[in-house]
Every structure is written in structure tokens, then in C-alpha cells.
Design a protein around this motif. Structure first.
Motif, mmCIF file in Angstrom:
data_model
loop_
_atom_site.group_PDB
_atom_site.id
_atom_site.type_symbol
_atom_site.label_atom_id
_atom_site.label_comp_id
_atom_site.label_asym_id
_atom_site.label_seq_id
_atom_site.Cartn_x
_atom_site.Cartn_y
_atom_site.Cartn_z
ATOM 1 N N GLU A 163 3.465 -3.753 -20.704
ATOM 2 C CA GLU A 163 4.477 -4.465 -21.480
ATOM 3 C C GLU A 163 5.529 -5.068 -20.552
ATOM 4 N N GLU A 164 5.878 -4.311 -19.512
ATOM 5 C CA GLU A 164 6.739 -4.814 -18.450
ATOM 6 C C GLU A 164 6.113 -4.455 -17.110
ATOM 7 N N PHE A 165 6.379 -5.254 -16.083
ATOM 8 C CA PHE A 165 5.856 -4.997 -14.750
ATOM 9 C C PHE A 165 6.804 -4.055 -14.011
ATOM 10 N N THR A 166 6.238 -3.043 -13.362
ATOM 11 C CA THR A 166 7.033 -2.064 -12.628
ATOM 12 C C THR A 166 6.661 -2.109 -11.153
ATOM 13 N N LEU A 167 7.660 -2.245 -10.285
ATOM 14 C CA LEU A 167 7.422 -2.232 -8.852
ATOM 15 C C LEU A 167 7.169 -0.793 -8.395
ATOM 16 N N LEU A 168 6.001 -0.555 -7.819
ATOM 17 C CA LEU A 168 5.637 0.787 -7.353
ATOM 18 C C LEU A 168 5.909 0.987 -5.871
ATOM 19 N N GLY A 169 5.871 -0.073 -5.113
ATOM 20 C CA GLY A 169 6.087 0.063 -3.673
ATOM 21 C C GLY A 169 6.069 -1.278 -2.985
ATOM 22 N N GLN A 170 6.550 -1.287 -1.763
ATOM 23 C CA GLN A 170 6.612 -2.509 -0.970
ATOM 24 C C GLN A 170 6.163 -2.195 0.448
ATOM 25 N N ILE A 171 5.293 -3.055 0.984
ATOM 26 C CA ILE A 171 4.849 -2.951 2.374
ATOM 27 C C ILE A 171 5.569 -4.048 3.147
ATOM 28 N N PRO A 172 6.500 -3.699 4.032
ATOM 29 C CA PRO A 172 7.297 -4.722 4.720
ATOM 30 C C PRO A 172 6.440 -5.626 5.595
ATOM 31 N N GLY A 173 6.866 -6.880 5.712
ATOM 32 C CA GLY A 173 6.197 -7.817 6.601
ATOM 33 C C GLY A 173 6.492 -7.512 8.057
ATOM 34 N N SER A 174 5.645 -8.032 8.920
ATOM 35 C CA SER A 174 5.788 -7.792 10.361
ATOM 36 C C SER A 174 6.005 -9.086 11.125
ATOM 37 N N GLY A 175 6.530 -10.101 10.428
ATOM 38 C CA GLY A 175 6.806 -11.367 11.084
ATOM 39 C C GLY A 175 5.640 -12.327 11.106
ATOM 40 N N CYS A 176 4.547 -11.999 10.406
ATOM 41 C CA CYS A 176 3.369 -12.852 10.366
ATOM 42 C C CYS A 176 2.985 -13.078 8.912
ATOM 43 N N THR A 177 2.736 -14.318 8.541
ATOM 44 C CA THR A 177 2.412 -14.663 7.160
ATOM 45 C C THR A 177 1.165 -13.945 6.671
ATOM 46 N N CYS A 178 1.236 -13.393 5.472
ATOM 47 C CA CYS A 178 0.043 -12.905 4.770
ATOM 48 C C CYS A 178 -0.412 -14.034 3.860
ATOM 49 N N SER A 179 -1.511 -14.672 4.211
ATOM 50 C CA SER A 179 -1.951 -15.866 3.493
ATOM 51 C C SER A 179 -2.834 -15.564 2.303
ATOM 52 N N SER A 180 -3.476 -14.384 2.295
ATOM 53 C CA SER A 180 -4.407 -14.063 1.225
ATOM 54 C C SER A 180 -4.510 -12.556 1.072
ATOM 55 N N VAL A 181 -4.728 -12.101 -0.173
ATOM 56 C CA VAL A 181 -4.764 -10.662 -0.425
ATOM 57 C C VAL A 181 -5.745 -10.375 -1.559
ATOM 58 N N THR A 182 -6.410 -9.201 -1.505
ATOM 59 C CA THR A 182 -7.278 -8.737 -2.576
ATOM 60 C C THR A 182 -6.978 -7.268 -2.849
ATOM 61 N N LEU A 183 -7.429 -6.780 -4.017
ATOM 62 C CA LEU A 183 -7.194 -5.391 -4.413
ATOM 63 C C LEU A 183 -8.453 -4.862 -5.083
ATOM 64 N N TRP A 184 -8.983 -3.748 -4.542
ATOM 65 C CA TRP A 184 -10.243 -3.195 -5.062
ATOM 66 C C TRP A 184 -10.260 -1.681 -4.886
ATOM 67 N N ASN A 185 -10.379 -0.952 -6.008
ATOM 68 C CA ASN A 185 -10.457 0.517 -5.976
ATOM 69 C C ASN A 185 -9.325 1.151 -5.168
ATOM 70 N N GLY A 186 -8.129 0.606 -5.329
ATOM 71 C CA GLY A 186 -6.984 1.152 -4.617
ATOM 72 C C GLY A 186 -6.886 0.748 -3.161
#
Length: 297
Positions: A163-186
Motif C-alpha cells: 500500500e505504501e513503499f518502505t525503505l529497508l536499506g541503502q547501499i552507499p555509492g562508491s563514486g562510480c555510476t550504477c547503470s543497471s541493476v537486477t533482483l533475484w531470490n534476494g
């Protein structure tokens, strides 16, 4: 640069585009309808080219300024064949960031039928332009969340949807762009501008593996949900297929290289599997007026 191919795939055919593909992250969309051939989409400037399984190719012109992939003040949604615009949303409220290029993530309610699409929520955790968003494609472990967002600084945010989105955690950047991401089985798989693929535990944010996958900037990642195959494409002209898994004894995340393909003299900007098992995939390249399809060898 000589062509190279190892493993279970081979080049099958090419699909002609009326325009070439722009140098945009993840510049290839593949829709796999049940019991029908896949449909493809790629962006050139303000034009989205659609190659469907039925009917002639279509070209959709973006309204407003910006590219067809994202306009600064407008979000547009079409039927899968591009025949009808079902929704558009103008961001004309000064308090809200003007689209995801300012770090906002827009959450829409889209009904199973009809055109009653509404803007439900704006997530403003990121401070840099959003580069990619991925939903869980397998079974999320308890507490791992089911959505990950990435931005131009390399920061990843993990969310629980509902019903609402909840932020569970954040992985800080390391000064390099993350251009693409996927999520599978955790498992969060992220591709970066330095050519690396990094694997993270979605529940804890712990890094589990890091691979120097490409010699240049990664432009695309995709995942086959039935098998855990991971596809990566980059500026170095190479496309790689990997296999993600968990060790049955330790539950550690593992990655195995399965296939390498060189798309000669092409800066790869889009790469997508064309079926849920990852037996076929397609590739686009900057200034390339075709979509190249690969199948089982």
C-alpha cells in the motif's frame, strides 16, 4: 576487433530498425507475451521504435523535450503494440522533482484493465539521477524487500512494496555510476561504469562477490527468472552470460561465467533475454540500425 563466441549461443537473425539506437542505458525493451513471439523496443532521440509480433513496425514520438525514454516533465504510457496512448502525466508541481533525472522515483497505480492510471507516491530517497529500477523476479527471502533502485552516484535503495513503499536499506555509492541493476531470490546484481558486476545480499546489504566483467562501461544487465542467468552488455563490444546461484551447503551467493559474445565494432547499449529461461537474447548498439538476436547453438 574479431568476432568471438563461446558456449551455448549463436547469432540467429537481425531485426531492422528505422532509426539507430541512442547511447542510453538499457536501451532495449523486450515483451514476451504468452504463446506469441517477443516484441522489441529501442530509443533513438525522441523516437521509440517498436517491432511487434503482429502488424507493421511503429514509431512513437515523445511529447515535450528530452528523449523518448524519459522526458523532463512528462511520463507517457502506451498499449504494448504502441497503438494507443493510455496515460500521460505532467509534472507541473514546483515542489516535486521534475522526473527521475532529479532523483525521484514515481510510483503509479496501473489497473489490470482500463486506462485509470494514477500517480500514487513519489519516493525521494535518492539525491542523484535514477539510472535503473528492478523488481524481485524470484522469491524474496524474509526481510529482503522486493524492489531496488539505483542512481548515478552508485547508491542502491532497497524497498518493500505494498500500500505504501518502505525503505529497508541503502547501499552507499562508491563514486562510480550504477547503470543497471537486477533482483533475484534476494540477490542484487549491479553493473557499474568501471566494468564491474557486484552481487549484494538484499536483506543485509552485504557484498558477496565482485567481478571485473567488462573492460569498459556496463550499459545493460538482465536476468532470466527461471534459471538465474544474468546477461551483461558494455561499451567494450562484449555480451556475457553468467549464472547466479546459492551454495546448497553454505547459502553463499555464487556466480559462474557461461558465455561470451563479441558484437564486432559495436558499443552495446541494450541487452535483454527473450524468454524466462534465458535460452535466447537480443542486443542493440549505439548507432546500430538493427536488433541482433541470439539463440541456442
Amino acid at each position: 576487433m574479431a568476432a568471438a563466441s563461446t558456449g551455448p549461443y549463436r547469432r540467429e537473425r537481425s531485426l531492422a530498425l528505422r532509426n539507430s539506437s541512442s547511447a542510453l542505458y538499457n536501451n532495449l525493451a523486450v515483451l514476451c507475451p504468452p504463446a506469441r513471439p517477443p516484441a522489441f523496443g529501442a530509443v533513438h532521440g525522441t523516437i521509440l521504435s517498436l517491432l511487434g509480433s503482429e502488424g507493421p513496425p511503429r514509431q512513437l514520438q515523445a511529447r515535450g523535450r528530452g528523449s523518448a525514454l524519459s522526458t523532463p516533465l512528462l511520463t507517457q504510457m502506451y498499449e504494448s503494440d504502441g497503438s494507443t496512448m493510455v496515460f500521460w502525466h505532467a509534472l507541473d508541481i514546483p515542489e516535486h522533482p521534475a522526473g527521475t533525472s532529479f532523483g525521484a522515483v514515481l510510483v503509479f497505480d496501473i489497473p489490470p484493465k482500463g486506462t485509470n492510471v494514477t500517480l500514487n507516491e513519489v519516493l525521494e530517497q535518492h539525491r542523484d539521477p535514477i539510472t535503473d529500477i528492478a523488481a524481485e523476479q524470484g522469491q524474496a527471502p524474509d526481510g529482503a524487500g522486493d524492489l531496488v533502485t539505483a542512481d548515478d552516484s552508485g547508491t542502491l535503495c532497497l524497498w518493500s512494496t505494498g500500500e505504501e513503499f518502505t525503505l529497508l536499506g541503502q547501499i552507499p555509492g562508491s563514486g562510480c555510476t550504477c547503470s543497471s541493476v537486477t533482483l533475484w531470490n534476494g540477490i542484487v546484481a549491479a553493473g557499474y561504469g568501471n566494468g564491474q558486476i557486484r552481487l549484494w545480499e538484499a536483506g543485509s546489504g552485504r557484498i558477496c562477490a565482485q567481478v571485473s566483467a567488462h573492460a569498459r562501461w556496463i550499459y545493460a544487465l538482465d536476468l532470466a527468472p527461471l534459471t538465474g542467468k544474468l546477461l551483461s552488455g558494455a561499451e567494450d563490444s562484449f555480451v556475457h552470460v553468467w549464472k547466479l546461484s546459492r551454495n546448497p551447503d553454505t547459502d553463499d551467493i555464487e556466480i559462474q561465467h557461461c558465455h561470451a559474445e563479441c558484437v564486432t565494432d559495436t558499443q552495446v547499449c541494450g541487452a535483454r533475454f527473450c524468454d524466462p529461461a534465458g535460452d535466447t537474447f537480443a542486443v542493440t548498439g549505439y548507432d546500430l540500425s538493427e536488433i541482433i538476436c541470439y539463440g541456442p547453438a
